[in-house]
Design a protein around this motif. Sequence first.
Motif, PDB file in Angstrom:
ATOM      1  N   LYS A  62       0.841  -1.210   0.000  1.00  0.00           N
ATOM      2  CA  LYS A  62       0.000   0.000   0.000  1.00  0.00           C
ATOM      3  C   LYS A  62       0.871   1.255   0.000  1.00  0.00           C
ATOM      4  CE  LYS A  62      -3.724  -2.129   2.601  1.00  0.00           C
ATOM      5  NZ  LYS A  62      -4.452  -2.114   3.870  1.00  0.00           N
ATOM      6  N   VAL A  63       1.942   1.227   0.805  1.00  0.00           N
ATOM      7  CA  VAL A  63       2.846   2.381   0.877  1.00  0.00           C
ATOM      8  C   VAL A  63       3.538   2.584  -0.468  1.00  0.00           C
ATOM      9  CG1 VAL A  63       4.885   3.347   2.034  1.00  0.00           C
ATOM     10  CG2 VAL A  63       3.165   2.115   3.368  1.00  0.00           C
ATOM     11  N   ILE A  64       3.912   1.496  -1.121  1.00  0.00           N
ATOM     12  CA  ILE A  64       4.543   1.595  -2.447  1.00  0.00           C
ATOM     13  C   ILE A  64       3.579   2.250  -3.436  1.00  0.00           C
ATOM     14  CG2 ILE A  64       5.404   0.276  -4.426  1.00  0.00           C
ATOM     15  CD1 ILE A  64       6.515  -1.753  -2.329  1.00  0.00           C
ATOM     16  N   GLY A  65       2.323   1.825  -3.439  1.00  0.00           N
ATOM     17  CA  GLY A  65       1.323   2.428  -4.325  1.00  0.00           C
ATOM     18  C   GLY A  65       1.132   3.905  -4.057  1.00  0.00           C
ATOM     19  N   GLU A  66       1.073   4.270  -2.777  1.00  0.00           N
ATOM     20  CA  GLU A  66       0.931   5.673  -2.393  1.00  0.00           C
ATOM     21  C   GLU A  66       2.139   6.479  -2.871  1.00  0.00           C
ATOM     22  OE1 GLU A  66       1.428   7.803   1.850  1.00  0.00           O
ATOM     23  OE2 GLU A  66      -0.209   6.344   1.764  1.00  0.00           O
ATOM     24  N   TYR A  67       3.326   5.927  -2.662  1.00  0.00           N
ATOM     25  CA  TYR A  67       4.550   6.596  -3.089  1.00  0.00           C
ATOM     26  C   TYR A  67       4.568   6.810  -4.605  1.00  0.00           C
ATOM     27  CZ  TYR A  67       9.411   7.094  -4.515  1.00  0.00           C
ATOM     28  OH  TYR A  67      10.565   7.527  -5.127  1.00  0.00           O
ATOM     29  N   LEU A  68       4.250   5.774  -5.354  1.00  0.00           N
ATOM     30  CA  LEU A  68       4.282   5.893  -6.816  1.00  0.00           C
ATOM     31  C   LEU A  68       3.264   6.903  -7.332  1.00  0.00           C
ATOM     32  CD1 LEU A  68       4.860   2.174  -7.814  1.00  0.00           C
ATOM     33  CD2 LEU A  68       6.496   4.070  -7.955  1.00  0.00           C
ATOM     34  N   ASN A  69       2.124   7.023  -6.648  1.00  0.00           N
ATOM     35  CA  ASN A  69       1.138   8.033  -7.039  1.00  0.00           C
ATOM     36  C   ASN A  69       1.656   9.445  -6.786  1.00  0.00           C
ATOM     37  OD1 ASN A  69      -0.916   6.391  -8.018  1.00  0.00           O
ATOM     38  ND2 ASN A  69      -1.773   6.069  -5.986  1.00  0.00           N
ATOM     39  N   LYS A  70       2.422   9.623  -5.712  1.00  0.00           N
ATOM     40  CA  LYS A  70       2.895  10.956  -5.329  1.00  0.00           C
ATOM     41  C   LYS A  70       4.190  11.371  -6.019  1.00  0.00           C
ATOM     42  CE  LYS A  70       0.816  11.085  -0.747  1.00  0.00           C
ATOM     43  NZ  LYS A  70       1.086  11.181   0.690  1.00  0.00           N
ATOM     44  N   VAL A  71       5.070  10.423  -6.358  1.00  0.00           N
ATOM     45  CA  VAL A  71       6.402  10.777  -6.840  1.00  0.00           C
ATOM     46  C   VAL A  71       6.424  11.163  -8.313  1.00  0.00           C
ATOM     47  CG1 VAL A  71       7.286   8.515  -7.589  1.00  0.00           C
ATOM     48  CG2 VAL A  71       8.829  10.180  -6.526  1.00  0.00           C
ATOM     49  N   SER A  72       5.395  10.880  -9.050  1.00  0.00           N
ATOM     50  CA  SER A  72       5.370  11.151 -10.478  1.00  0.00           C
ATOM     51  C   SER A  72       5.788  12.592 -10.784  1.00  0.00           C
ATOM     52  CB  SER A  72       3.965  10.889 -11.023  1.00  0.00           C
ATOM     53  OG  SER A  72       3.938  11.146 -12.405  1.00  0.00           O
ATOM     54  N   GLY A  73       6.862  12.733 -11.561  1.00  0.00           N
ATOM     55  CA  GLY A  73       7.352  14.054 -11.940  1.00  0.00           C
ATOM     56  C   GLY A  73       8.168  14.738 -10.860  1.00  0.00           C
ATOM     57  N   ARG A  74       8.469  14.023  -9.780  1.00  0.00           N
ATOM     58  CA  ARG A  74       9.228  14.599  -8.665  1.00  0.00           C
ATOM     59  C   ARG A  74      10.418  13.705  -8.348  1.00  0.00           C
ATOM     60  NH1 ARG A  74       4.978  16.204  -4.210  1.00  0.00           N
ATOM     61  NH2 ARG A  74       6.639  17.630  -3.634  1.00  0.00           N
ATOM     62  N   PHE A  75      11.186  14.125  -7.356  1.00  0.00           N
ATOM     63  CA  PHE A  75      12.323  13.342  -6.889  1.00  0.00           C
ATOM     64  C   PHE A  75      12.001  12.773  -5.525  1.00  0.00           C
ATOM     65  CE2 PHE A  75      14.117  16.537  -9.741  1.00  0.00           C
ATOM     66  CZ  PHE A  75      14.783  15.708 -10.627  1.00  0.00           C
ATOM     67  N   GLY A  76      12.376  11.531  -5.297  1.00  0.00           N
ATOM     68  CA  GLY A  76      12.127  10.898  -4.014  1.00  0.00           C
ATOM     69  C   GLY A  76      12.706   9.505  -3.980  1.00  0.00           C
ATOM     70  N   ALA A  77      12.437   8.804  -2.887  1.00  0.00           N
ATOM     71  CA  ALA A  77      12.909   7.427  -2.736  1.00  0.00           C
ATOM     72  C   ALA A  77      12.016   6.708  -1.735  1.00  0.00           C
ATOM     73  CB  ALA A  77      14.352   7.401  -2.266  1.00  0.00           C
ATOM     74  N   LEU A  78      12.007   5.384  -1.841  1.00  0.00           N
ATOM     75  CA  LEU A  78      11.245   4.537  -0.922  1.00  0.00           C
ATOM     76  C   LEU A  78      12.156   3.430  -0.430  1.00  0.00           C
ATOM     77  CD1 LEU A  78       7.713   3.282  -0.951  1.00  0.00           C
ATOM     78  CD2 LEU A  78       9.491   1.543  -1.049  1.00  0.00           C
ATOM     79  N   ALA A  79      12.119   3.207   0.881  1.00  0.00           N
ATOM     80  CA  ALA A  79      12.877   2.117   1.492  1.00  0.00           C
ATOM     81  C   ALA A  79      11.897   1.176   2.170  1.00  0.00           C
ATOM     82  CB  ALA A  79      13.882   2.657   2.500  1.00  0.00           C
ATOM     83  N   ILE A  80      12.265  -0.103   2.227  1.00  0.00           N
ATOM     84  CA  ILE A  80      11.407  -1.122   2.817  1.00  0.00           C
ATOM     85  C   ILE A  80      12.200  -1.914   3.844  1.00  0.00           C
ATOM     86  CG2 ILE A  80      11.911  -2.765   0.964  1.00  0.00           C
ATOM     87  CD1 ILE A  80       8.908  -3.644   1.280  1.00  0.00           C
ATOM     88  N   SER A  81      11.515  -2.330   4.915  1.00  0.00           N
ATOM     89  CA  SER A  81      12.181  -3.133   5.938  1.00  0.00           C
ATOM     90  C   SER A  81      12.594  -4.466   5.334  1.00  0.00           C
ATOM     91  CB  SER A  81      11.251  -3.354   7.130  1.00  0.00           C
ATOM     92  OG  SER A  81      10.098  -4.069   6.741  1.00  0.00           O
ATOM     93  N   ASN A  82      13.645  -5.044   5.846  1.00  0.00           N
ATOM     94  CA  ASN A  82      14.133  -6.303   5.280  1.00  0.00           C
ATOM     95  C   ASN A  82      13.186  -7.466   5.523  1.00  0.00           C
ATOM     96  OD1 ASN A  82      16.338  -5.095   4.131  1.00  0.00           O
ATOM     97  ND2 ASN A  82      17.727  -5.611   5.786  1.00  0.00           N
TER      98      ASN A  82
END
Length: 137
Positions: free
Chosen positions: A47-67
Motif C-alpha cells: 500500500k505504501v509503495i502504491g501511495e509513493y508511486l502516485n505521489k512521486v510522479s514528476g518529482r524526486f524521491g525514494a522509498l525504502a522497505i524493511s528487510n
Amino acid sequence: MFAELKKAMWVIAAVGLAAGTSPTAARAGETGVQPDGRFIVGQEAGKVIGEYLNKVSGRFGALAISNDGNAAAYYICQSRLWKNCDDYSLEDSGMMSIPSGHLAAKLAEERCRGVTGSSCTVLFINDTWKRPFTLTQ
C-alpha cells in the motif's frame, strides 16, 4: 482498503511493464528477503509503495522497505530541482551537487529504520526500481 491495495498493485504492475519486468504475486506469509535472494513485499508495504508511486510522479524521491518486507517509508523532495533535495546548505558548500533522488534515498532509509527499528533496503529512487520484488496475495 482492498481497493487501495488493488490500486497499488496495479500501479506497481504498470511501472513494471513499462520497465520490461513485472512483479508476480507470492503466497501470503512469505515476506522479506528469501533464502534464494528474492524479495517479497507484504500487503501493508505494498500500500505504501502504491501511495509513493502516485505521489512521486514528476518529482524526486525514494522509498525504502524493511528487510522483513512488512513496512515501508518514503521521502519525496519538496523542491523540484534535480539536485540537493531540500538541503539548501549544499548550495553554498562549493561541493558538487548530489542528485535529489540519492539524497532522498538516505532520508527514506532513515525514516524506515525509525518506523521499524530494523535494517531497510532502498526499493525505489524516483520511480525507478532498484531491487526487483514480488507482492504477496
